[in-house]
Design a protein around this motif. Structure first.
Motif, PDB file in Angstrom:
ATOM      1  N   ARG A 177      41.936  33.000  41.524  1.00 30.77           N
ATOM      2  CA  ARG A 177      40.985  33.814  40.657  1.00 30.77           C
ATOM      3  C   ARG A 177      39.431  33.721  40.986  1.00 30.77           C
ATOM      4  O   ARG A 177      38.761  33.631  40.128  1.00 30.77           O
ATOM      5  N   ARG A 178      39.171  34.303  42.030  1.00 28.64           N
ATOM      6  CA  ARG A 178      37.699  34.051  42.523  1.00 28.64           C
ATOM      7  C   ARG A 178      37.202  35.482  42.518  1.00 28.64           C
ATOM      8  O   ARG A 178      37.323  36.395  43.432  1.00 28.64           O
ATOM      9  N   PHE A 179      36.872  36.036  41.307  1.00 28.66           N
ATOM     10  CA  PHE A 179      36.627  37.408  40.957  1.00 28.66           C
ATOM     11  C   PHE A 179      35.437  37.790  41.864  1.00 28.66           C
ATOM     12  O   PHE A 179      34.960  38.931  42.018  1.00 28.66           O
ATOM     13  N   LEU A 180      34.534  36.853  42.462  1.00 36.35           N
ATOM     14  CA  LEU A 180      33.271  37.117  43.264  1.00 36.35           C
ATOM     15  C   LEU A 180      33.861  38.069  44.253  1.00 36.35           C
ATOM     16  O   LEU A 180      32.968  38.691  44.902  1.00 36.35           O
ATOM     17  N   ALA A 181      35.096  38.066  44.765  1.00 37.02           N
ATOM     18  CA  ALA A 181      35.303  38.935  45.977  1.00 37.02           C
ATOM     19  C   ALA A 181      35.170  40.050  45.622  1.00 37.02           C
ATOM     20  O   ALA A 181      35.173  41.098  46.548  1.00 37.02           O
ATOM     21  N   THR A 182      35.185  40.620  44.372  1.00 36.90           N
ATOM     22  CA  THR A 182      35.362  42.118  43.994  1.00 36.90           C
ATOM     23  C   THR A 182      33.816  42.406  44.070  1.00 36.90           C
ATOM     24  O   THR A 182      33.740  43.722  43.513  1.00 36.90           O
ATOM     25  N   HIS A 183      32.980  41.770  44.206  1.00 34.28           N
ATOM     26  CA  HIS A 183      31.352  42.144  43.722  1.00 34.28           C
ATOM     27  C   HIS A 183      30.670  41.885  44.986  1.00 34.28           C
ATOM     28  O   HIS A 183      30.913  41.179  45.838  1.00 34.28           O
ATOM     29  N   ALA A 236      27.752  40.060  46.655  1.00 32.84           N
ATOM     30  CA  ALA A 236      26.926  39.012  46.207  1.00 32.84           C
ATOM     31  C   ALA A 236      26.458  38.245  47.346  1.00 32.84           C
ATOM     32  O   ALA A 236      27.015  38.373  48.277  1.00 32.84           O
ATOM     33  N   PRO A 237      25.367  37.535  47.313  1.00 30.47           N
ATOM     34  CA  PRO A 237      24.662  37.006  48.609  1.00 30.47           C
ATOM     35  C   PRO A 237      25.598  35.914  49.275  1.00 30.47           C
ATOM     36  O   PRO A 237      25.374  35.672  50.466  1.00 30.47           O
ATOM     37  N   THR A 238      26.601  35.229  48.370  1.00 25.48           N
ATOM     38  CA  THR A 238      27.335  34.376  49.213  1.00 25.48           C
ATOM     39  C   THR A 238      28.658  34.865  49.572  1.00 25.48           C
ATOM     40  O   THR A 238      29.246  34.318  50.477  1.00 25.48           O
ATOM     41  N   LYS A 284      31.117  43.234  48.641  1.00 20.97           N
ATOM     42  CA  LYS A 284      32.422  42.802  48.103  1.00 20.97           C
ATOM     43  C   LYS A 284      33.524  42.694  49.437  1.00 20.97           C
ATOM     44  O   LYS A 284      33.379  43.142  50.479  1.00 20.97           O
ATOM     45  N   VAL A 285      34.325  41.814  49.061  1.00 19.84           N
ATOM     46  CA  VAL A 285      35.493  41.515  50.130  1.00 19.84           C
ATOM     47  C   VAL A 285      36.799  42.536  49.730  1.00 19.84           C
ATOM     48  O   VAL A 285      37.374  42.943  50.726  1.00 19.84           O
ATOM     49  N   VAL A 286      37.086  42.728  48.557  1.00 26.44           N
ATOM     50  CA  VAL A 286      38.407  43.670  47.924  1.00 26.44           C
ATOM     51  C   VAL A 286      37.822  44.229  46.776  1.00 26.44           C
ATOM     52  O   VAL A 286      36.689  43.921  46.260  1.00 26.44           O
ATOM     53  N   ASP A 287      38.638  45.271  46.562  1.00 26.72           N
ATOM     54  CA  ASP A 287      38.168  46.153  45.399  1.00 26.72           C
ATOM     55  C   ASP A 287      38.733  45.612  43.992  1.00 26.72           C
ATOM     56  O   ASP A 287      38.058  45.579  42.930  1.00 26.72           O
ATOM     57  N   ALA A 288      39.564  44.838  44.095  1.00 25.34           N
ATOM     58  CA  ALA A 288      40.138  44.073  42.797  1.00 25.34           C
ATOM     59  C   ALA A 288      41.060  42.934  43.250  1.00 25.34           C
ATOM     60  O   ALA A 288      41.422  42.680  44.341  1.00 25.34           O
ATOM     61  N   ILE A 289      41.412  42.124  42.098  1.00 25.68           N
ATOM     62  CA  ILE A 289      42.208  41.147  42.533  1.00 25.68           C
ATOM     63  C   ILE A 289      43.227  40.974  41.359  1.00 25.68           C
ATOM     64  O   ILE A 289      43.022  41.522  40.163  1.00 25.68           O
ATOM     65  N   TRP A 290      44.412  40.355  41.504  1.00 28.87           N
ATOM     66  CA  TRP A 290      45.400  40.235  40.679  1.00 28.87           C
ATOM     67  C   TRP A 290      44.743  38.901  39.727  1.00 28.87           C
ATOM     68  O   TRP A 290      44.419  38.038  40.235  1.00 28.87           O
TER      69      TRP A 290
END
Length: 402
Positions: free
Chosen positions: A342-348, A350-352, A358-364
């Motif tokens: 549940r790492r929602f940061l992947a959808t935004h 972000a400096p990290t 963003k890495v993906v558009d959405a996550i489950w």
């Protein structure tokens, strides 16, 4: 190093095999199946690529073949008793083993055409990403109602088209997420162990059947997402025989933080060979192929947490989006990650994140799913000192943290 594939010509095959001493292709017309005898099929040697070290080249167009369909496989290091199929096979057959099919027209390899001109219908537009109602379809189990089935049967594309699509449309779903349909030995299982990444499952139907299923969905205004397994492959995947050190983790290239419980063949995404990531390029080309040839509207990435390589997934997303925008600039597209962490940061942005993007558009969101199910079945229970029932419902409906 630029990618040796695609070559731009269907009849020119390139295969990675840096440790192979010899590689041959052997083939026969499908019309000669009644004389099936691979030991006496025509054999032609592959040659070392002058431009791409470690790669082999096979020019089918140079053989002067008569028009028709041919089944083919590779003989590796003169071991004719254990042939290896093409990992890039787009159409497969099964008879004494699995092998690819190529078709010849006018003396050159020919890709079977498919007409998409009637794909979209007025009044049934493909809905945007924020308007999707997704039905998760395990095609393997769509043959008939399970409660009335007396025997186990395997669902097919045509059964899904003619027995289920209209019913699903009546439920007002507008997107189908296909559980893995790329060919897999997991016939009566979920299918999360891919054997051929560029071909639909042999038991579900032909490439034409799969394309007709997707076109039929689009005609009803139903988008189609493809669930793809990129953490690992099945042990029968041809890559395990051609270049295992280039494609898989192992003693020479360990990735100890990877998910290994699903297969003994976990793909290698780090430590490139001379700057070339073989399996990354393989997966990028896989995504581009399904977008271009099958008009897929999005991908669901299985075992995102296990892949544990955000820069690869980010590039996968961007390559898939670029190919989709190239062919279908006016249609919606989506890349979803199954991230159990549940790492929602992947959808935004972000400096990290890799490159700050963003890495993906959405996550489950598994917790959101479970909470929604509890609300729908009136099973939201709370403990003293924990968020109240009304607080939990408010958080669920507002989209804030569960």
């Amino acid at each position: 190093m630029p990618s040796p594939r695609p070559t731009g010509r269907p009849g020119l095959l390139r295969l990675l095999g840096p440790s192979l001493d010899q590689l041959e292709i052997r083939f026969a017309p499908l019309s000669d199946r009644d004389l099936f005898d691979p030991a006496h099929w025509r054999r032609e040697p592959a040659s070392h690529s002058h431009d791409f070290p470690g790669w082999w080249e096979i020019d089918i167009d140079s053989y002067g073949l008569a028009d028709g369909a041919y089944e083919y496989e590779f003989v590796v290091n003169a071991d004719a008793a254990h042939p290896v199929p093409d990992p890039y096979a787009e159409e497969i057959t099964r008879f004494g083993g699995y092998r690819g099919i190529f078709r010849i027209s006018g003396g050159q390899r020919h890709i079977t055409p498919f007409r998409w001109d009637d794909e979209l219908k007025p009044g049934n537009p493909l809905q945007q990403n924020n308007q999707t109602v997704i039905y998760e379809m395990p095609l393997r189990w769509m043959s008939m109602p399970r409660e009335t089935a007396r025997e186990v049967d395997l669902g097919t594309f045509d059964e899904a088209i003619f027995e289920h699509l209209q019913d699903l449309k009546s439920l007002n779903i507008n997107c189908i997420e296909l559980l893995p349909i790329q060919d897999s030995p997991d016939t009566l299982n979920w299918g999360y162990g891919t054997r051929f990444f560029f071909a639909p499952d042999f038991d579900m139907g032909s490439p034409i059947d799969a394309k007709f299923f997707i076109k039929s969905c689009h005609q009803l205004g139903i988008r189609v997402f493809l669930d793809v397994v990129m953490n690992h492959s099945d042990g029968e995947c041809p890559l395990t025989s051609l270049a295992p050190d280039s494609y898989y983790v192992g003693p020479k290239h360990p990735e100890p933080d990877r998910a290994t419980q699903w297969s003994n063949w976990v793909f290698r995404y780090r430590d490139p060979d001379d700057g070339y990531y073989a399996v990354r390029e393989f997966q990028y080309e896989m995504a581009e192929y399904w977008v271009r040839e099958y008009h897929i509207d999005g991908f669901r990435i299985d075992e995102f947490a296990g892949i544990n390589n955000w820069d690869f997934i980010q590039q996968f997303r961007e390559r898939a989006w670029a190919e989709h925008n190239r062919w279908f600039p006016d249609r919606p597209f989506l890349v979803i990650a199954e991230d159990s962490n549940r790492r929602f940061l992947a959808t935004h942005d972000a400096p990290t994140n890799p490159n700050g993007r963003k890495v993906v558009d959405a996550i489950w969101n598994f917790s959101y799913r479970d909470e929604a199910r509890a609300l729908a079945t009136n099973q939201i229970y709370t403990d003293w000192g924990k968020p109240s029932r009304s607080d939990r419902i408010r958080a669920l409906l507002s989209g804030s943290q569960v």
